[in-house]
Write an enzyme that holds these catalytic residues in place. Structure first.
Site, PDB file in Angstrom:
ATOM      1  N   SER A 135      62.421  37.762  41.909  1.00 49.55           N
ATOM      2  CA  SER A 135      61.756  38.507  40.845  1.00 49.55           C
ATOM      3  C   SER A 135      60.505  37.756  40.378  1.00 49.55           C
ATOM      4  O   SER A 135      59.667  37.396  41.202  1.00 49.55           O
ATOM      5  CB  SER A 135      62.746  38.756  39.700  1.00 49.55           C
ATOM      6  OG  SER A 135      62.236  39.688  38.771  1.00 49.55           O
ATOM      7  N   ASP A 288      67.036  48.445  45.149  1.00 52.85           N
ATOM      8  CA  ASP A 288      66.070  47.933  44.171  1.00 52.85           C
ATOM      9  C   ASP A 288      64.956  48.959  43.960  1.00 52.85           C
ATOM     10  O   ASP A 288      64.327  49.415  44.913  1.00 52.85           O
ATOM     11  CB  ASP A 288      65.476  46.616  44.678  1.00 52.85           C
ATOM     12  CG  ASP A 288      64.753  45.819  43.610  1.00 52.85           C
ATOM     13  OD1 ASP A 288      64.413  46.389  42.552  1.00 52.85           O
ATOM     14  OD2 ASP A 288      64.529  44.617  43.821  1.00 52.85           O
ATOM     15  N   HIS A 317      67.976  45.799  41.414  1.00 56.83           N
ATOM     16  CA  HIS A 317      67.285  44.512  41.324  1.00 56.83           C
ATOM     17  C   HIS A 317      68.232  43.385  40.940  1.00 56.83           C
ATOM     18  O   HIS A 317      68.103  42.258  41.434  1.00 56.83           O
ATOM     19  CB  HIS A 317      66.152  44.632  40.303  1.00 56.83           C
ATOM     20  CG  HIS A 317      65.271  43.427  40.238  1.00 56.83           C
ATOM     21  ND1 HIS A 317      64.499  43.014  41.304  1.00 56.83           N
ATOM     22  CD2 HIS A 317      65.034  42.530  39.233  1.00 56.83           C
ATOM     23  CE1 HIS A 317      63.827  41.929  40.964  1.00 56.83           C
ATOM     24  NE2 HIS A 317      64.140  41.612  39.723  1.00 56.83           N
TER      25      HIS A 317
END
Length: 339
Positions: A135, A288, A317
Site C-alpha cells: 500500500s 483489491d 486490499h
C-alpha cells in the site's frame, strides 16, 4: 515494545520548500545485523501503521517466515507526519513552542524516503537485502528503489503502484472532506476533528475491504434483524482509530499519499521504473479495488525482469494483512531464488 528514536542532525528540508527545524524518527528493529552487514530487511509501513511490524503484520516476523529475525536484521521506520513517534503535527514546533497541529508543513513520499535514508546511514546500513512495502509502504519502497537503485538487492511490492491514481486521490479527498466537515477540526488540541476522523476511516474501510469482504463477514443475524452488523462495524472501526490516532496526522499523510509519482522529474513513470536494478516481486490481490490486479500487472510489466504473483482473497486490499500464509508462501521462495 517502545520504539527507538533517532534525531537527525540539523534541519530537514522538504521537497515542498518547507523546512522542519528538527526531525525525530521512531523505529523498531528485530534480530541482529551480521558482520558482513548483508542481512538487512527493511519494511515500509502503510497509512496508519507504526514501526512495530510484528504488531500489525501477523505471522511475518517469526521463525521460518519471510521476516525471520534469526535470519534478518529487520528495520521499520515510522513515517514522517505519523502519530507514532516520528515528527508530526502533534510535536512541538520549536519556532512557536506549541504543537504544529494544522500548520505542520506539507511533505511528500520522497521526503519520507529521504528520512528513511538518514536513519539507514545512522544505523550503518549499506546495501538492503530486501525492501518490502504494501500500500503506502509500497509507494515508499518503489520510490527508494528508483532513488538508490544500487542499494536495493530484492524488492517486494504488494498492493501498491508507482503513482497515485485519480481513483486513489478521490478516495483520499472524500476522507479529507469528512475530516474537514467536523467543526472542531482546526482547533489546537490533539482530539480535534475526531468525529470527522471516525467518518473518514469508515469511508476508507469500504475501499480497503470491498464488497466481498463485507458480505462475507457482516451479514445480519436473524435473531436481531433491526441491528445491522455492517453499521456497528463501521462505527466500531471509526471509534477504534480515534483511540489511537489523530486527525491532523491522518490528513497530512493523505496529502502526502496523493503526491506519489515516481516519474516526477524523471521523464515519466516508465523511464523511472527502468532505473530499478533490484530483483523485484510484484504481488496483486484478486479482489483489491484500490490497486487492481490489472494495475499490478501493469506495474510488473514496467519493472525490468520482475515477477508477478497474486494473493487470492475475498478481503480486497486488506488481504495483505489477512492472508499472511499466502504471503509467506510467495515471499519465501522469492528470497531463496538466485537473481
Amino acid at each position: 515494545m517502545d520504539p527507538q528514536i533517532y534525531t537527525a542532525p540539523g534541519p530537514f528540508e522538504l521537497e515542498t520548500g518547507h523546512t522542519l527545524p528538527e526531525l525525530r524518527i521512531a523505529y523498531h528493529t528485530y534480530g541482529r545485523m551480521n558482520a558482513a552487514r548483508d542481512n538487512v530487511a527493511w519494511v515500509c509501513h502503510a497509512l496508519t501503521a507504526n514501526s512495530e511490524v510484528a504488531d500489525w503484520w501477523p505471522h511475518t516476523v517469526e521463525k521460518g517466515r519471510f521476516l525471520d529475525p534469526e535470519r534478518w536484521f529487520v528495520v521499520c521506520a515510522n513515517i514522517l507526519g505519523s502519530h507514532y513517534g516520528t515528527t508530526g503535527p502533534l510535536h512541538v514546533n520549536p519556532a512557536t513552542g506549541r504543537p504544529w497541529y494544522g500548520t505542520f508543513p506539507s511533505f511528500t513520499i520522497r521526503d519520507i524516503v529521504r528520512a528513511h535514508r538518514l536513519l539507514a546511514e545512522a544505523l550503518g546500513v549499506g546495501r538492503i537485502a530486501l525492501l518490502v512495502g504494501s500500500s503506502v509502504g509500497g509507494f515508499q519502497a518503489v520510490e527508494w528503489a528508483v532513488m538508490e537503485p544500487e542499494r536495493i538487492e530484492r524488492l517486494a511490492l504488494i498492493a501498491t503502484d508507482a503513482k497515485a491514481s485519480p481513483w486513489n486521490i478521490a478516495i483520499d479527498e472524500t476522507q479529507r472532506m469528512a475530516i474537514e466537515a467536523d467543526s472542531t477540526y482546526g482547533e489546537e488540541r490533539p482530539d480535534a476533528g475526531m468525529k470527522g476522523l471516525a467518518a473518514a476511516r469508515a469511508l476508507g474501510l469500504l475501499s480497503y475491504r470491498g464488497p466481498e469482504g463485507y458480505n462475507l463477514t457482516q451479514q445480519d443475524r436473524e435473531e436481531n434483524p433491526a441491528l445491522h452488523r455492517a453499521c456497528t462495524y463501521q462505527q466500531y472501526q471509526g471509534e477504534k482509530l480515534c483511540r489511537r490516532y489523530n486527525a491532523y496526522s491522518y490528513h497530512a499523510i493523505l496529502d502526502a499519499f496523493d503526491t506519489h509519482d515516481v516519474g516526477r522529474g524523471r521523464g515519466g513513470v516508465e523511464a523511472a521504473l527502468r532505473r530499478i536494478r533490484a530483483r523485484t516481486l510484484v504481488v496483486g490481490i484478486t479482489t483489491d479495488i484500490i490497486f487492481t490486479p490489472a494495475e499490478m500487472r501493469r506495474l510488473h510489466g514496467q519493472i525490468p525482469g520482475s515477477l508477478y504473483r497474486e494473493i487470492d482473497s475475498p478481503f480486497a486490499h486488506d488481504g495483505f494483512l489477512v492472508e499472511y500464509e499466502q504471503l509467506n508462501a510467495l515471499l519465501l521462495p522469492f528470497l531463496e531464488e538466485k537473481a
